[in-house]
Design a protein around this motif. Structure first.
Motif, PDB file in Angstrom:
ATOM      1  N   LEU A  60       0.836  -1.202   0.000  1.00 14.43           N
ATOM      2  CA  LEU A  60       0.000   0.000   0.000  1.00 14.43           C
ATOM      3  C   LEU A  60       0.868   1.248   0.000  1.00 14.43           C
ATOM      4  N   HIS A  61       0.296   2.332  -0.505  1.00 13.59           N
ATOM      5  CA  HIS A  61       1.022   3.598  -0.566  1.00 13.59           C
ATOM      6  C   HIS A  61       0.279   4.651   0.242  1.00 13.59           C
ATOM      7  N   ILE A  62       1.033   5.473   0.965  1.00 10.38           N
ATOM      8  CA  ILE A  62       0.467   6.592   1.719  1.00 10.38           C
ATOM      9  C   ILE A  62       0.897   7.871   1.026  1.00 10.38           C
ATOM     10  N   ASP A  63      -0.068   8.713   0.708  1.00  9.31           N
ATOM     11  CA  ASP A  63       0.212   9.974   0.035  1.00  9.31           C
ATOM     12  C   ASP A  63       0.884  10.942   1.017  1.00  9.31           C
ATOM     13  N   ASP A  64       1.873  11.706   0.518  1.00 12.43           N
ATOM     14  CA  ASP A  64       2.603  12.662   1.364  1.00 12.43           C
ATOM     15  C   ASP A  64       1.669  13.696   1.998  1.00 12.43           C
ATOM     16  N   ALA A  65       0.592  14.041   1.302  1.00  9.19           N
ATOM     17  CA  ALA A  65      -0.332  15.056   1.808  1.00  9.19           C
ATOM     18  C   ALA A  65      -1.118  14.568   3.025  1.00  9.19           C
ATOM     19  N   GLU A  66      -1.204  13.258   3.209  1.00  6.55           N
ATOM     20  CA  GLU A  66      -1.957  12.704   4.341  1.00  6.55           C
ATOM     21  C   GLU A  66      -1.128  12.640   5.623  1.00  6.55           C
ATOM     22  N   VAL A  67       0.156  12.908   5.515  1.00  5.77           N
ATOM     23  CA  VAL A  67       1.062  12.808   6.664  1.00  5.77           C
ATOM     24  C   VAL A  67       1.550  14.197   7.041  1.00  5.77           C
ATOM     25  N   GLU A  68       1.516  14.475   8.330  1.00  4.26           N
ATOM     26  CA  GLU A  68       1.998  15.765   8.838  1.00  4.26           C
ATOM     27  C   GLU A  68       3.277  15.511   9.625  1.00  4.26           C
ATOM     28  N   LEU A  69       4.372  16.130   9.198  1.00  2.00           N
ATOM     29  CA  LEU A  69       5.651  15.994   9.876  1.00  2.00           C
ATOM     30  C   LEU A  69       6.003  17.317  10.542  1.00  2.00           C
ATOM     31  N   SER A  70       6.452  17.250  11.780  1.00  3.19           N
ATOM     32  CA  SER A  70       6.897  18.469  12.455  1.00  3.19           C
ATOM     33  C   SER A  70       8.149  18.170  13.266  1.00  3.19           C
ATOM     34  N   ALA A  71       9.028  19.151  13.322  1.00  3.51           N
ATOM     35  CA  ALA A  71      10.274  19.002  14.077  1.00  3.51           C
ATOM     36  C   ALA A  71      10.026  19.380  15.533  1.00  3.51           C
ATOM     37  N   ILE A  72      10.476  18.523  16.422  1.00  2.14           N
ATOM     38  CA  ILE A  72      10.336  18.782  17.860  1.00  2.14           C
ATOM     39  C   ILE A  72      11.675  18.514  18.521  1.00  2.14           C
ATOM     40  N   ARG A  73      11.807  18.931  19.753  1.00  2.00           N
ATOM     41  CA  ARG A  73      13.061  18.702  20.473  1.00  2.00           C
ATOM     42  C   ARG A  73      13.132  17.262  20.948  1.00  2.00           C
ATOM     43  N   ALA A  74      14.295  16.681  20.774  1.00  2.00           N
ATOM     44  CA  ALA A  74      14.511  15.290  21.179  1.00  2.00           C
ATOM     45  C   ALA A  74      14.784  15.229  22.673  1.00  2.00           C
ATOM     46  N   GLN A  75      14.515  14.072  23.250  1.00  2.00           N
ATOM     47  CA  GLN A  75      14.797  13.859  24.661  1.00  2.00           C
ATOM     48  C   GLN A  75      16.176  13.257  24.802  1.00  2.00           C
ATOM     49  N   GLY A  76      16.663  13.221  26.014  1.00  2.00           N
ATOM     50  CA  GLY A  76      17.924  12.551  26.293  1.00  2.00           C
ATOM     51  C   GLY A  76      19.112  13.488  26.243  1.00  2.00           C
ATOM     52  N   PRO A  77      20.319  12.929  26.414  1.00  2.00           N
ATOM     53  CA  PRO A  77      21.516  13.740  26.456  1.00  2.00           C
ATOM     54  C   PRO A  77      21.819  14.343  25.083  1.00  2.00           C
ATOM     55  N   GLY A  78      22.392  15.524  25.093  1.00  2.00           N
ATOM     56  CA  GLY A  78      22.726  16.161  23.827  1.00  2.00           C
ATOM     57  C   GLY A  78      23.701  17.297  23.992  1.00  2.00           C
ATOM     58  N   GLY A  79      24.128  17.543  25.196  1.00  2.00           N
ATOM     59  CA  GLY A  79      25.111  18.605  25.420  1.00  2.00           C
ATOM     60  C   GLY A  79      24.498  19.985  25.275  1.00  2.00           C
ATOM     61  N   GLN A  80      25.272  20.929  24.764  1.00  2.00           N
ATOM     62  CA  GLN A  80      24.841  22.321  24.697  1.00  2.00           C
ATOM     63  C   GLN A  80      23.725  22.541  23.683  1.00  2.00           C
ATOM     64  N   ASN A  81      23.624  21.684  22.684  1.00  2.00           N
ATOM     65  CA  ASN A  81      22.634  21.890  21.628  1.00  2.00           C
ATOM     66  C   ASN A  81      21.248  21.362  21.967  1.00  2.00           C
ATOM     67  N   VAL A  82      21.115  20.582  23.033  1.00  2.00           N
ATOM     68  CA  VAL A  82      19.873  19.865  23.287  1.00  2.00           C
ATOM     69  C   VAL A  82      18.667  20.798  23.408  1.00  2.00           C
ATOM     70  N   ASN A  83      18.838  21.976  23.966  1.00  2.46           N
ATOM     71  CA  ASN A  83      17.711  22.884  24.155  1.00  2.46           C
ATOM     72  C   ASN A  83      17.529  23.858  23.001  1.00  2.46           C
ATOM     73  N   LYS A  84      18.393  23.788  21.994  1.00  3.08           N
ATOM     74  CA  LYS A  84      18.315  24.733  20.880  1.00  3.08           C
ATOM     75  C   LYS A  84      17.879  24.101  19.574  1.00  3.08           C
ATOM     76  N   VAL A  85      18.226  22.839  19.372  1.00  2.00           N
ATOM     77  CA  VAL A  85      18.007  22.207  18.076  1.00  2.00           C
ATOM     78  C   VAL A  85      16.828  21.245  18.143  1.00  2.00           C
ATOM     79  N   SER A  86      15.914  21.372  17.197  1.00  2.00           N
ATOM     80  CA  SER A  86      14.771  20.464  17.106  1.00  2.00           C
ATOM     81  C   SER A  86      15.086  19.396  16.067  1.00  2.00           C
ATOM     82  N   SER A  87      15.685  18.308  16.515  1.00  2.00           N
ATOM     83  CA  SER A  87      16.123  17.287  15.568  1.00  2.00           C
ATOM     84  C   SER A  87      15.199  16.079  15.519  1.00  2.00           C
TER      85      SER A  87
END
Length: 135
Positions: free
Chosen positions: A5-32
């Motif tokens: 089966l195929h899922i159309d790109d328009a049916e999926v919503e992607l958003s960048a959020i902040r990751a959990q866990g260790p990340g050093g100085q960038n953890v609170n700035k970068v939404s990876s």
């Protein structure tokens, strides 16, 4: 990899959020991390696949039938985006095929005999505990 089966790109919503866990100085700035939202109930998937998915009891499904997936295994947004799509298709493949119907089977002759012998032995033990009416 080819999927049934195929899922159309328009049916999926992607958003960048902040990751959990260790990340050093960038953890609170970068939404990876990537959060993927897919409305199963309102999608263009076949009705039988939708029903199996919605009735599966998957904890990532909301009551409205929206599938929410968080991808944060990798350090880059692009790698997490690819991972999110791969995991979405993995999940879809679980519900794409109907489950095999159960075949009713009969107990073997030997198992029936063993069960009856056990019942006879138990009956003999219990009848031996009884007081005779003649006493």
């Amino acid at each position: 990899m080819k999927h049934a089966l195929h899922i159309d790109d328009a049916e999926v919503e992607l958003s960048a959020i902040r990751a959990q866990g260790p990340g050093g100085q960038n953890v609170n700035k970068v939404s990876s991390a990537i959060q993927l939202r897919f409305d199963v109930a309102g999608s263009s998937l076949p009705d039988d696949v939708k029903q199996r998915w919605l009735q599966s009891g998957d904890g990532r499904l909301t009551q409205e039938g929206v599938f929410i997936l968080k991808a944060q295994r990798h350090r880059t947004k692009e790698a997490n985006r690819v991972d999110a799509w791969a995991r979405l298709y993995e999940t879809l493949d679980l519900y794409a095929k109907p489950p095999k119907p159960r075949k009713a089977t009969k107990p073997t002759y030997g198992s029936v005999q063993r069960r009856l012998e056990g019942k006879a032995m138990q009956s003999k033990i219990k009848s031996g505990r009884r007081k005779d009416a003649a006493d």
